[in-house]
Design a protein around this motif. Sequence first.
Motif, PDB file in Angstrom:
ATOM      1  N   THR A   1       0.824  -1.205   0.000  1.00  0.00           N
ATOM      2  CA  THR A   1       0.000   0.000   0.000  1.00  0.00           C
ATOM      3  C   THR A   1       0.858   1.255   0.000  1.00  0.00           C
TER       4      THR A   1
ATOM      5  N   PHE B   1     -10.172   2.100   1.963  1.00  0.00           N
ATOM      6  CA  PHE B   1      -8.801   1.974   1.483  1.00  0.00           C
ATOM      7  C   PHE B   1      -8.379   3.209   0.678  1.00  0.00           C
TER       8      PHE B   1
ATOM      9  N   THR C   1       2.375   1.855  -3.393  1.00  0.00           N
ATOM     10  CA  THR C   1       1.336   2.286  -4.332  1.00  0.00           C
ATOM     11  C   THR C   1       0.991   3.753  -4.143  1.00  0.00           C
TER      12      THR C   1
ATOM     13  N   MET D   1      -5.576   6.155   1.280  1.00  0.00           N
ATOM     14  CA  MET D   1      -4.587   6.511   0.268  1.00  0.00           C
ATOM     15  C   MET D   1      -4.545   8.020   0.047  1.00  0.00           C
TER      16      MET D   1
END
Length: 498
Positions: free
Chosen positions: A157, A335, A160, A339
């Motif tokens: 994560t 999620f 990313t 982010m």
Amino acid sequence: MSNIDVIIFFGYLIGITIFGSSFYRRNKTSSAFTTGSNSIPGWVIGMSIFATFVSSISYLALPGQAFMSNWNAFVFSLSIPFAIIVAVKFFVPHYRKINSPSAYTYLEDRFGSWARIYVSTCYLLTQLMRIGIILYLLALAIHAVFGWSIAAIIIVTGITVIIYSVLGGIQAVVWTDAIQGIILIAGALFCTGYILFDLPGGPGQLFAVASSENKFSLGSFNLNMVESTFWVVFIYGIFINLQNYGIDQNYVQRYVAARSEKEAKRSALYGGLLYIPVSMLFLFIGTALFVFYNSAAAGLPAELMEAAQSDRVFPYFIVQELPVGITGLLIASIFAAGMSTISTSLNSSATVFLTDYYERYFKKSATEKESMSFLYIATFSIGLTGIGIGLSLMNVTSALDAWWKLSSIFSGGMLGVFLLGIFTNAGSSTGAVLGVLSGIVVIAWLSLTKLFQLEETLVYQIHSYMTIVLGTTAIFLVGFLISLLNKSSESKKSENVT
């Protein structure tokens, strides 16, 4: 999850990532990367402020806190209006007038370069902890769904989000924040309604059980500072929220990025006030989950009933109880919101490194190409450090409690320096230096006492939330008094010469 949920989850994330990355073509200059060339609509800024504040910390940790105890955390939200009023009246016009992408340029003009370095360093430490906490909470949610390794999820994560942040810049951050904010509110409302009407006794059962268990309590109203009483959390909230809306780079960049001062003020006001009812909604979900799993509605694994696992209860409910399709959308929105919040911290921290360090001390006449290259390198470095911190937080009891304690310590009383500079005319460089030194001593004393568990000391009887309160107060009072003494001494010397 079902195959449909998995498809929705990955489809949603891919779509958000592509959308955010599409702003790459607009980020050819450092100004566009850090402030969006001051052309972002006010409503987008407002939703971005809200989404940055709420993040996955609120979406997962607030229900966990209410499930485990009560509504004491809501007192923090009640302090927000006080901070927003001050921010709208004083801080927003101040930053719009300076028109610098860094929140800390003012401090150098007021007290010297040391003040700018001190406060920006405190800010960077706070953001690193924030990134680590959010990565950890995201990993909890995905682990509950797929059973993947929490450490692996944190690493993947983090990498990313680093790529996403580099490509998108501030424009991708605020626009994706706006989308996530709307979806998160809708998802929370749906979950609330689903729990209420899925209880065997209906909504009435929830209020009856929660009231008997004192789950709606805001905490004790005692005047001691040992426990997280109403007053401890309220005072802590005022100081933290003044810091958030008044001097936090995440918010200051948004004030500057707005099209006008009027839009910037409106964004700060609406973005902050929106958090109050939404935080109440999250806490209500936690209370509802407590009743839901303590009734005949559904069972909860024994390990999730422990305090250390409370942040995992809501993700478990989403996966196990919600209809097909809704589960995938909610997990994806949690999620993606995380982010966006992480990318905000990455972007703002990289901006601080660029304006407060690189262009100030290392490359004063940097070209746009050099500045952009530095922004990319800084973003990668901050992201990798945040990943490391996230891995180190895997065994905390409560992510919300850990975040509040760590932010209180690492903020370093930085608010005190700003208050001294903006609200007093007596503040001098000497007074500010001595004030900061006294604040550091207070913060170190409080922190080390807790760390080594020195129960016999008086300081051990003060809650860790009060660290920022006492540190900020020490900086302001000492700085103000020393400045007054210096001013008085200089006046006497001038009279003697005359």
